[in-house]
Design a protein around this motif. Structure first.
Motif, PDB file in Angstrom:
ATOM      1  N   ALA A 409       1.007  -1.146   0.019  1.00 42.82           N
ATOM      2  CA  ALA A 409       0.021  -0.024   0.070  1.00 42.82           C
ATOM      3  C   ALA A 409       1.033   1.188  -0.130  1.00 42.82           C
ATOM      4  O   ALA A 409       0.427   2.133  -0.547  1.00 42.82           O
ATOM      5  CB  ALA A 409      -1.006   0.039   1.021  1.00 42.82           C
ATOM      6  N   ARG A 410       2.066   1.308   0.442  1.00 42.26           N
ATOM      7  CA  ARG A 410       2.738   2.391   0.572  1.00 42.26           C
ATOM      8  C   ARG A 410       3.776   2.467  -0.690  1.00 42.26           C
ATOM      9  O   ARG A 410       4.317   3.283  -0.910  1.00 42.26           O
ATOM     10  CB  ARG A 410       3.847   2.326   1.868  1.00 42.26           C
ATOM     11  N   GLY A 411       3.574   1.407  -1.478  1.00 40.88           N
ATOM     12  CA  GLY A 411       4.242   1.623  -2.983  1.00 40.88           C
ATOM     13  C   GLY A 411       5.673   1.116  -2.503  1.00 40.88           C
ATOM     14  O   GLY A 411       6.550   1.366  -3.518  1.00 40.88           O
ATOM     15  N   GLU A 412       5.964   0.212  -1.660  1.00 38.68           N
ATOM     16  CA  GLU A 412       7.431  -0.342  -1.489  1.00 38.68           C
ATOM     17  C   GLU A 412       7.477  -1.868  -1.621  1.00 38.68           C
ATOM     18  O   GLU A 412       6.461  -2.344  -1.839  1.00 38.68           O
ATOM     19  CB  GLU A 412       7.586  -0.031   0.208  1.00 38.68           C
ATOM     20  N   GLN A 413       8.688  -2.321  -1.462  1.00 37.67           N
ATOM     21  CA  GLN A 413       8.781  -3.570  -2.252  1.00 37.67           C
ATOM     22  C   GLN A 413       9.038  -4.545  -0.942  1.00 37.67           C
ATOM     23  O   GLN A 413       9.731  -4.196   0.041  1.00 37.67           O
ATOM     24  CB  GLN A 413      10.002  -3.829  -2.917  1.00 37.67           C
ATOM     25  N   SER A 414       8.570  -5.981  -1.142  1.00 38.49           N
ATOM     26  CA  SER A 414       8.656  -6.894  -0.322  1.00 38.49           C
ATOM     27  C   SER A 414       9.590  -8.110  -0.825  1.00 38.49           C
ATOM     28  O   SER A 414       9.694  -8.347  -2.133  1.00 38.49           O
ATOM     29  CB  SER A 414       7.596  -7.545   0.067  1.00 38.49           C
ATOM     30  N   LEU A 415      10.443  -8.542   0.013  1.00 38.75           N
ATOM     31  CA  LEU A 415      11.249  -9.765  -0.621  1.00 38.75           C
ATOM     32  C   LEU A 415      10.922 -10.921   0.414  1.00 38.75           C
ATOM     33  O   LEU A 415      10.922 -10.770   1.598  1.00 38.75           O
ATOM     34  CB  LEU A 415      12.682  -9.454  -0.375  1.00 38.75           C
ATOM     35  N   LEU A 416      10.371 -12.095  -0.226  1.00 40.40           N
ATOM     36  CA  LEU A 416      10.045 -13.395   0.545  1.00 40.40           C
ATOM     37  C   LEU A 416      11.245 -14.163   0.454  1.00 40.40           C
ATOM     38  O   LEU A 416      11.549 -14.575  -0.597  1.00 40.40           O
ATOM     39  CB  LEU A 416       8.812 -13.903   0.189  1.00 40.40           C
ATOM     40  N   PHE A 417      11.727 -14.500   1.618  1.00 41.33           N
ATOM     41  CA  PHE A 417      12.975 -15.233   1.302  1.00 41.33           C
ATOM     42  C   PHE A 417      12.877 -16.807   1.686  1.00 41.33           C
ATOM     43  O   PHE A 417      12.369 -17.099   2.740  1.00 41.33           O
ATOM     44  CB  PHE A 417      14.376 -14.800   2.270  1.00 41.33           C
ATOM     45  N   LEU A 418      13.099 -17.529   0.899  1.00 45.70           N
ATOM     46  CA  LEU A 418      13.141 -19.032   1.242  1.00 45.70           C
ATOM     47  C   LEU A 418      13.962 -19.956   0.434  1.00 45.70           C
ATOM     48  O   LEU A 418      14.170 -19.692  -0.916  1.00 45.70           O
ATOM     49  CB  LEU A 418      11.537 -19.745   0.601  1.00 45.70           C
ATOM     50  N   ASN A 419      15.146 -20.578   0.927  1.00 40.83           N
ATOM     51  CA  ASN A 419      16.235 -21.098   0.434  1.00 40.83           C
ATOM     52  C   ASN A 419      16.126 -22.498  -0.035  1.00 40.83           C
ATOM     53  O   ASN A 419      16.577 -23.238   0.063  1.00 40.83           O
ATOM     54  CB  ASN A 419      17.292 -20.825   1.397  1.00 40.83           C
ATOM     55  N   ARG A 420      14.932 -22.425  -0.975  1.00 46.99           N
ATOM     56  CA  ARG A 420      14.508 -23.685  -1.544  1.00 46.99           C
ATOM     57  C   ARG A 420      13.893 -23.538  -3.097  1.00 46.99           C
ATOM     58  O   ARG A 420      13.062 -22.958  -3.223  1.00 46.99           O
ATOM     59  CB  ARG A 420      13.541 -24.407  -0.644  1.00 46.99           C
ATOM     60  N   ARG A 421      14.794 -24.076  -3.845  1.00 50.93           N
ATOM     61  CA  ARG A 421      14.360 -24.023  -5.354  1.00 50.93           C
ATOM     62  C   ARG A 421      13.012 -24.878  -5.626  1.00 50.93           C
ATOM     63  O   ARG A 421      12.705 -25.941  -4.808  1.00 50.93           O
ATOM     64  CB  ARG A 421      15.412 -24.537  -6.256  1.00 50.93           C
TER      65      ARG A 421
END
Ligand code: ADP
Length: 720
Positions: A409-421
């Motif tokens: 909503a603020r126009g910012e970015q998220s990164l979802l980290f999961l170390n699994r392909r």
């Protein structure tokens, strides 16, 4: 008097072979030669030339001295040192050192130039071609594109003699770094660190410094100043910057190019062979003065190496696990010593090995305590999955989803980290309970939905996902268990259908160019949610990224080897450190079932020192690295009985030595790989023991049958 040349061959042979030097060949150490081996002629490198004394048996002569650059003495010594260190044949590291020398030369390309002859009919299109051609020689297709004309017109102008067609080889020279350029204006703590490095470099000789600074503190800016000092102090000096991932090499290449106004030599597995040959030759000639590369760049034939930087020095990707087994950070220090060069190890989360060397004063310890400018480290919060679990069949908990919604909503970015392909790490038959495994390997098949295949991540084996269970034949009974990045992406899309979502893993970003594109797209703010494995979670600066969600913070702690806690801490500190740059505060949320675990507490409290102190105490008590040495001995073979007999004999033959413990043979988690059964020994030794000598003596006591392969892994990082 006739002379004998000892020639090292880039193959796993135990030692150099002697050949007679033909009259007048004038060989010297480092020369590349062709020598007969069995029925073939093969490339080798002269390591020594000595006078033949009477009574020598007749030797085959060296066939030819190759017209290729000589390996400098430091490179030759390093190759031999590395082999002794790894308890492996010297031909193995030599093969890495010659990779660029054996690559094909760049092929000539066709270019056109204006001859000065005016066109017979001066149309507007022809005039545009001549204007574009004034920029210098270029391939015909490029000229046509630049002038906005058809390639047919360019061909006509060649036929008319207006343009001349030549074949040229791309200029092998690298532009020299422009040392008159100024770097960034350093803040006080950066300037202090840079000055300490410059003083160390000015003193000359071999020295190691740990550049220890939180993510975003400006370590890159600092080591680029050190590089500038080395390059300016000696017009021949060369600099090597090592990075753990190809994606990171791309970002640093851009920064080096920006700082010095010239592209550095680029070296990693993705560089095309002719480009590799060009880098190799320019490094050997001393004309390529900065190399940015992955671990094998350490084996390039530098002539005047003045500085080696190992960025993200703690990173496990510096360990080469196949073929010649080595750790690039450790070998970088060794190469620095051989070359009398400065070595800078940079990290926000240094390895315990390096911290120990800094604590004991063997390495200089330079700390950057804060982020550059007004950027702050992110707030780190733990989400207890026992209290706020995701809905069944989902992986993102309500607090994380809420934070993603606010961020978006603020126009910012998220990164979802999961170390699994992939999509799911396990596929199971709900009718018979069978877990789908690779046919010749003890490893679960990972489901990849993009390709519709099941993949063994250990060996690369893959097959289409079957419709029926291969074990019991039941239809539609296969279920996907657990999440990989593709599955998290699917969930994010369902939650935020209008968001721009991308996946960054080695399956979606398969080469250096794609990595650069994805990083630039993210940095420019054109992605709202990036789902990423470790490939994207390290080192990059994403100014609009303010939320990092760690999907499974406990993942690396399962299985629990020696470094599980250290590695998890490092990886999560790196991943969470991506959040918050410039003027926007960042937030990191870690989903965990074990919020009380020391790693989670250290991350939450941003208390690295307490975590490191506790880890160090445990390691010291157990005599484990960095307080003791470890090595693994892995025997494998297709014949189970022969393997059993061999490891039994080997166990019985282990030399008794004070301060050395031998454990095993044990069945490792991956007991079968590519049809070969595996057995492991673990050797622990006190620090004062010459572990390599012990291992070499032990191995020599029992002859391995031809079906059995024995691998020694000094300082193992994988215990599988
Ligand atoms: P680190 O390597 O420690 O993670 P970087 O060197 O990548 O940190 O710096 C983080 C960000 O801050 C980069 O975008 C960098 O350009 C910027 N930065 C760091 N130091 C300075 C400085 N002295 N002046 C201007 N920008 C800086």
């Amino acid at each position: 008097m006739s002379r004998i040349a000892s020639v090292l061959i880039p193959m796993p042979l135990p030692e150099a072979f002697d050949y007679a030097e033909p009259e007048g060949m004038g060989l010297a150490p480092g020369d590349q030669v062709a020598v007969p081996l069995g029925p073939r002629l093969i490339r080798g490198v002269v390591v020594q030339v000595r006078d033949a004394v009477g009574g020598n048996r007749p030797l085959k002569p060296v066939a030819e001295r190759l017209d290729d650059p000589r390996l400098p003495p430091g490179t030759l010594e390093f190759v031999q040192w590395a082999a002794r260190y790894a308890v492996d044949a010297p031909g193995q590291p030599l093969a890495i050192a010659l990779r660029g020398a054996r690559a094909p030369k760049p092929r000539p390309v066709r270019v056109v130039t204006a001859t000065g002859v005016p066109p017979a009919r001066p149309t507007a299109a022809r005039t545009r071609v001549l204007e574009a051609a004034a920029g210098g020689p270029m391939p015909p297709a490029d000229l046509a594109r630049a002038a906005g004309v058809s390639s047919g017109l360019v061909k006509t102008l060649i036929d008319e003699g207006v343009l001349a067609l030549d074949h040229v080889v791309a200029d092998p020279a690298f532009d020299p770094p422009d040392l008159s350029r100024q770097g960034a204006e350093l803040n006080a703590s950066q300037a202090a660190a840079a000055n300490a490095l410059k003083a160390m470099i000015a003193a000359g000789g071999f020295n190691v410094a740990l550049l220890d600074g939180v993510t975003g503190s400006g370590k890159t800016e600092v080591y680029l100043e050190a590089a500038a000092a080395v390059l300016a102090a000696d017009p021949q000096a060369q600099v090597l910057i090592l990075l753990p991932e190809i994606a990171l090499t791309q970002a640093v290449i851009a920064r080096v190019a920006g700082r010095f106004g010239a592209a550095p030599g680029e070296w990693h597995s993705d560089v095309a062979p002719p480009a590799r040959r060009r880098v190799w030759e320019a490094v050997a000639a001393g004309s390529c003065r900065i190399v940015v590369g992955a671990r094998s760049a350490l084996f390039l034939p530098f002539r005047y190496l003045g500085l080696i930087v190992v960025d993200e020095e703690h990173d496990g990707s510096f360990k080469q696990e196949e073929g010649f087994i080595y750790h690039a950070r450790d070998l970088a220090v060794a190469r620095g010593k051989i070359e009398a060069a400065a070595v800078v190890l940079a990290s926000a989360t240094p390895s315990l090995e390096t911290l120990r060397n800094a604590e004991t004063g063997r390495y200089r310890w330079l700390r950057l305590a804060t982020r550059h400018g007004i950027a702050q480290l992110p707030d780190i919060e733990l989400i207890d999955l026992r209290e706020t679990p995701p809905e069944p069949g989902r992986w993102l908990s309500p607090p994380l989803v809420a934070a993603m919604a606010e961020t978006w909503a603020r126009g910012e970015q998220s990164l979802l980290f999961l170390n699994r392909r992939g999509y799911a790490p396990l596929v199971l038959c709900k009718a018979c309970g069978e877990r789908l495994c690779a046919p010749d390997t003890d490893s679960w098949l990972v489901e990849h939905r993009y390709t519709g295949r099941l993949v063994c991540h250990l060996t690369g084996f893959s097959m289409p996902k079957p419709l029926a269970c291969p074990h019991c034949g039941a239809n539609d009974s296969l279920v996907s268990i657990g999440p990989g990045v593709e599955r998290v992406e699917e969930e994010a899309r369902a939650l935020f259908p209008d968001a721009r979502i991308a996946v960054f893993s080695s399956d979606t970003v398969f080469d250096a160019r794609e990595a650069r594109r994805m990083i630039e797209t993210m940095a420019a703010g054109h992605i709202d949610i990036l789902v990423a494995t470790q490939a994207a979670a390290k080192g990059h600066n994403f100014p609009h990224l303010t939320l990092v969600g760690v999907v499974d913070a406990d993942l690396g702690l399962r299985g629990g080897d020696l470094r599980a806690a250290e590695r998890t801490y490092q990886l999560l500190a790196q991943a969470t450190g991506r959040a918050g740059r410039r003027d926007r505060p960042g937030r990191a949320l870690l989903q965990t079932y074990a919020p009380e675990h020391a790693v989670m507490q250290a991350l939450k409290g941003q208390d690295r020192d307490a975590f490191v102190a506790a880890e160090m105490a445990e390691r010291e008590l157990a005599g484990l690295p960095p307080f003791g040495r470890l090595a693994a001995v892995i025997a494998s073979g297709p014949d189970h009985d022969a393997l059993e007999r061999y490891v039994r004999d080997l166990a019985a033959a282990a030399p008794n030595a004070e301060g050395v413990d031998v454990f095993g043979p044990a069945d490792p988690p991956f007991g079968l790989v590519r049809g070969r059964r595996r057995k492991r020994f673990l050797v622990r030794a006190d620090r004062n023991i010459d572990l390599q000598a012990y291992l070499a003596a032990w191995r020599a006591r029992v002859r391995a049958p031809s079906s059995v392969r024995v691998t020694i892994d000094v300082d193992p990082y994988s215990f599988l």
